[in-house]
Design a protein around this motif. Structure first.
Motif, PDB file in Angstrom:
ATOM      1  N   CYS A   1      -4.928   5.495   1.324  1.00  0.00           N
ATOM      2  CA  CYS A   1      -3.923   4.446   1.158  1.00  0.00           C
ATOM      3  C   CYS A   1      -4.480   3.420   0.177  1.00  0.00           C
ATOM      4  O   CYS A   1      -5.610   2.955   0.337  1.00  0.00           O
ATOM      5  CB  CYS A   1      -3.621   3.780   2.495  1.00  0.00           C
ATOM      6  SG  CYS A   1      -2.824   4.875   3.671  1.00  0.00           S
ATOM      7  N   TYR A   2      -3.697   3.078  -0.832  1.00  0.00           N
ATOM      8  CA  TYR A   2      -4.212   2.230  -1.896  1.00  0.00           C
ATOM      9  C   TYR A   2      -3.250   1.084  -2.194  1.00  0.00           C
ATOM     10  O   TYR A   2      -2.036   1.206  -2.027  1.00  0.00           O
ATOM     11  CB  TYR A   2      -4.450   3.061  -3.161  1.00  0.00           C
ATOM     12  CG  TYR A   2      -3.206   3.718  -3.726  1.00  0.00           C
ATOM     13  CD1 TYR A   2      -2.490   3.138  -4.777  1.00  0.00           C
ATOM     14  CD2 TYR A   2      -2.733   4.919  -3.205  1.00  0.00           C
ATOM     15  CE1 TYR A   2      -1.354   3.739  -5.290  1.00  0.00           C
ATOM     16  CE2 TYR A   2      -1.587   5.532  -3.713  1.00  0.00           C
ATOM     17  CZ  TYR A   2      -0.908   4.940  -4.756  1.00  0.00           C
ATOM     18  OH  TYR A   2       0.231   5.529  -5.255  1.00  0.00           O
ATOM     19  N   ASP A   3      -3.823  -0.023  -2.640  1.00  0.00           N
ATOM     20  CA  ASP A   3      -3.056  -1.186  -3.048  1.00  0.00           C
ATOM     21  C   ASP A   3      -2.467  -0.888  -4.430  1.00  0.00           C
ATOM     22  O   ASP A   3      -3.196  -0.769  -5.415  1.00  0.00           O
ATOM     23  CB  ASP A   3      -3.972  -2.414  -3.105  1.00  0.00           C
ATOM     24  CG  ASP A   3      -3.222  -3.714  -3.390  1.00  0.00           C
ATOM     25  OD1 ASP A   3      -2.106  -3.654  -3.934  1.00  0.00           O
ATOM     26  OD2 ASP A   3      -3.776  -4.792  -3.075  1.00  0.00           O
TER      27      ASP A   3
ATOM     28  N   SER B   1       0.827  -1.209   0.000  1.00  0.00           N
ATOM     29  CA  SER B   1       0.000   0.000   0.000  1.00  0.00           C
ATOM     30  C   SER B   1       0.860   1.257   0.000  1.00  0.00           C
ATOM     31  O   SER B   1       1.979   1.272   0.523  1.00  0.00           O
ATOM     32  CB  SER B   1      -0.934   0.011   1.211  1.00  0.00           C
ATOM     33  OG  SER B   1      -0.190   0.077   2.414  1.00  0.00           O
TER      34      SER B   1
END
Length: 236
Positions: free
Chosen positions: A209-211, A23
């Protein structure tokens, strides 16, 4: 020697499995000055988490890739969930210990702000034993470590549907009411949103927050801009 309290076991499990998700956090300073003024006039009062969750859910309805999960087993593939499930982190006191528990809200975009606020207040104030998902989490924390870890692995890897319904299609956590800002909250999903306190000019720092296996920074920057527009539009 102090034995690891039951109240910390779920957090330890979460941190172990969130390490497997590459992430990245991306921040946007949003301005919601008009919304601040409207919120002061509103009765009953609506919390910022309720407004942010509904705004994000509206956006996720428009963009199916925000409802996707990266599934590594038995081979790498994506699961796209048909509807939104928001997972919110809730800090509760129980038996003299500070617990981090997780409530789940299905299709937040279909709820009015008052209905969404009511569910959040229930998770925050209702006796822990009377909240079904909290009661299950309390019981789960008593399991031996190897059983808990197997259950986590199974829910996160074997079925995309199970993963989405257990952990949500997106997460939300915030300590803005205490004046704090979370920099990079742990996440097992595609996206986790957090935000800080709103200042006198209506500015608020929003972090997503991102994958990185699913999304890139430019996409997230556009989504944060759209989130600001929804807050000042539909939510206002």
């Amino acid at each position: 020697w102090i034995r690891l309290p039951k109240s910390r076991r779920l957090v330890v499990d979460l941190l172990k499995f969130s390490k497997k998700v590459p992430s990245q956090p991306l921040v946007r300073n949003c301005n919601v000055k008009e919304l601040v003024a409207l919120r002061k006039q509103a009765l009953p009062k609506v919390s910022w988490p309720a407004m942010f969750m509904k705004a994000y859910s509206i956006m996720s309805t428009r963009h199916p890739n925000l409802r996707r999960l990266f599934m590594p087993w038995p081979w790498a593939h994506l699961h796209e969930h048909p509807y939104n499930i928001g997972r919110m982190t809730v800090a509760r006191q129980y038996e003299g210990e500070e617990w981090v528990l997780f409530c789940r809200i299905v299709k937040p975009e279909t709820l009015s702000l008052a209905e969404l606020q009511e569910q959040m207040l229930e998770a925050k104030n209702k006796p822990v034993e009377e909240v079904t998902r909290f009661r299950l989490q309390l019981a789960f924390s008593k399991f031996p470590t190897f059983l808990r870890r197997f259950a986590w692995w199974y829910c996160l890897n074997v079925s995309g549907y199970t993963r989405a319904t257990t952990f949500g299609t997106f997460g939300m956590t915030t300590v803005s009411s205490l004046g704090g800002v979370s920099i990079h909250p742990p996440s097992t999903g595609a996206t986790t949103m957090t935000f800080g306190p709103t200042d006198a000019e209506g500015n608020v720092r929003v972090t997503l927050c991102y994958d990185h296996r699913l999304l890139d920074g430019a996409e997230i920057a556009r989504y944060l801009r759209e989130l600001e527009e929804i807050l000042n539009g539909e939510i206002a």
